[in-house]
Design a protein around this motif. Sequence first.
Motif, PDB file in Angstrom:
ATOM      1  N   UNK A   1      14.170   3.590  -7.335  1.00 22.48           N
ATOM      2  CA  UNK A   1      13.497   3.637  -6.024  1.00 22.48           C
ATOM      3  C   UNK A   1      12.822   2.153  -5.819  1.00 22.48           C
ATOM      4  N   UNK A   2      12.187   1.613  -7.004  1.00 23.00           N
ATOM      5  CA  UNK A   2      11.629   0.424  -7.125  1.00 23.00           C
ATOM      6  C   UNK A   2      12.559  -0.598  -7.190  1.00 23.00           C
TER       7      UNK A   2
ATOM      8  N   UNK B   1       5.040   3.465  -3.131  1.00 20.84           N
ATOM      9  CA  UNK B   1       5.640   2.924  -1.702  1.00 20.84           C
ATOM     10  C   UNK B   1       7.190   3.082  -1.986  1.00 20.84           C
ATOM     11  N   UNK B   2       7.631   2.647  -2.918  1.00 16.07           N
ATOM     12  CA  UNK B   2       9.118   2.750  -3.121  1.00 16.07           C
ATOM     13  C   UNK B   2       9.591   4.200  -3.096  1.00 16.07           C
TER      14      UNK B   2
ATOM     15  N   UNK C   1      13.709   2.170   6.914  1.00 12.56           N
ATOM     16  CA  UNK C   1      12.253   2.382   7.190  1.00 12.56           C
ATOM     17  C   UNK C   1      11.207   2.042   6.097  1.00 12.56           C
ATOM     18  N   UNK C   2      10.605   1.009   6.214  1.00 10.30           N
ATOM     19  CA  UNK C   2       9.730   0.515   5.231  1.00 10.30           C
ATOM     20  C   UNK C   2       8.352   1.112   5.101  1.00 10.30           C
ATOM     21  N   UNK C   3       7.960   1.522   6.016  1.00 11.81           N
ATOM     22  CA  UNK C   3       6.626   2.181   6.295  1.00 11.81           C
ATOM     23  C   UNK C   3       5.702   0.982   5.766  1.00 11.81           C
ATOM     24  N   UNK C   4       5.873  -0.137   6.110  1.00 13.45           N
ATOM     25  CA  UNK C   4       4.911  -1.156   5.916  1.00 13.45           C
ATOM     26  C   UNK C   4       5.127  -2.117   7.088  1.00 13.45           C
ATOM     27  N   UNK C   5       4.029  -2.172   7.754  1.00 15.80           N
ATOM     28  CA  UNK C   5       4.187  -3.198   9.166  1.00 15.80           C
ATOM     29  C   UNK C   5       4.590  -4.541   8.700  1.00 15.80           C
TER      30      UNK C   5
ATOM     31  N   UNK D   1       0.736  -1.183  -0.064  1.00 22.66           N
ATOM     32  CA  UNK D   1       0.067   0.162  -0.089  1.00 22.66           C
ATOM     33  C   UNK D   1       0.791   1.228   0.099  1.00 22.66           C
ATOM     34  N   UNK D   2       0.430   2.249  -0.638  1.00 22.77           N
ATOM     35  CA  UNK D   2       1.064   3.654  -0.447  1.00 22.77           C
ATOM     36  C   UNK D   2       0.684   3.935   0.825  1.00 22.77           C
TER      37      UNK D   2
END
Length: 410
Positions: free
Chosen positions: A164-165, A151-152, A332-336, A103-104
């Motif tokens: 980024x991807x 997200x990337x 920091x991935x910003x993805x749980x 997810x964004x």
Amino acid sequence: MSFQDKLQKYAELVARLGVNIQKDQELVIRAPIECAEFARAVAESAYKLGAKEVIVHYKDEKLMRMKYLNAPLEVFESYPDWVGESENYYAKRGAAFVMIAATDPEIFKGVDSAKLAASTKAGHIALKPFNDLRDLNKICWNIVSVPTPAWAKKVFPDCDEQTAVEKLWEAIFKAVRIDQPNPVQAWEDHKRTLFTKSQYLNEKQFASLHFKNSLGTDITVGMPENYIFEGGGDITSDGVYYFPNMPTEEVFSMPHKDKVNGTVVSSMPLNYQGTLISEFSLTFKDGVVVDYSAKEGYEALKRLLDTDEGAKMLGEVALVPYKSPISDMGILFYNTLFDENASCHFALGSAYPSCIKDGVGLSKEDLKKRGGNDSITHVDFMFGTSDMKIVATEKDGNEVTIFENGNWAI
């Protein structure tokens, strides 16, 4: 290896170990439309392993944002029968489920919180048969991620989109051990390591765990009688071993819902329903959140805590060493899915029945009597740091340091 080779190995890993697809079994894949290539690769791997049929449900979060911004609240207060019936139908038939989480992190920023809350509640009610079968260990399920441009760019803001991807792909491949000569064997070895830690904690049957660090976390978590720490994978009631999360670095269990006291301070932002919640803290008394704050995303945090009564209580305690493949990347991935495996974490909401002896199959009320929390939500948040200390107290009062400077001390 070429990128395509890595992609194929990743897809095979998900089908073979993630959900451990069985001959003539159905597989349901939930995927963002941007992840269609990987969804197809997983489907192909599943068919090669003998899957009977692969069903793919795509979602478009940009269209969902349009819907949240323009449709009235009443639209989100109900859940289309055909959507719920599809998920529940395949779960009842014993299908396996792969969820691609990509997810964004800020897709729903600025969206009316009432609409998000209503949608969440309606979805949980509609998918209750699916969730019940999952909680009873009747189905194999697996959550994985692959990059999307939005997200990337959030993870690598100083890079152009393509770079980024590419960088996020490499980070994910490393996190799920695709960079190893034999990824399947690497996961088997990793499973044994996590089992050893879980076995130690289960044999000790500690009365409580005390977490403390320099960020301000100072919290004691009471443990229920006959708790079970799990780690790595899980086993269905039919004896099929699978990995719910890839990657995974945690061992986790069920805290006693009424025996949590103190304050926990987040060490990473939480991406909740497309809104970032950062620099937040929660204060518990007798298991319930009695005070909270957040530098960013306060309304989203409030929405989470107001989901239902159980959302203000803990359903999971997870131990993750600060030194781990994901943490060592310093991303920091910003993805749980990734961030929780770089940090000790708790979960607000429902407990896993399998985390207590003979818990699977208990009624909600009986599970609560034994200390397990009940809620329609389950949201992990991270609080581990490089100076985290965890002291476990045995039933006779003896104290054992199990984490020192963020890492295992046992």
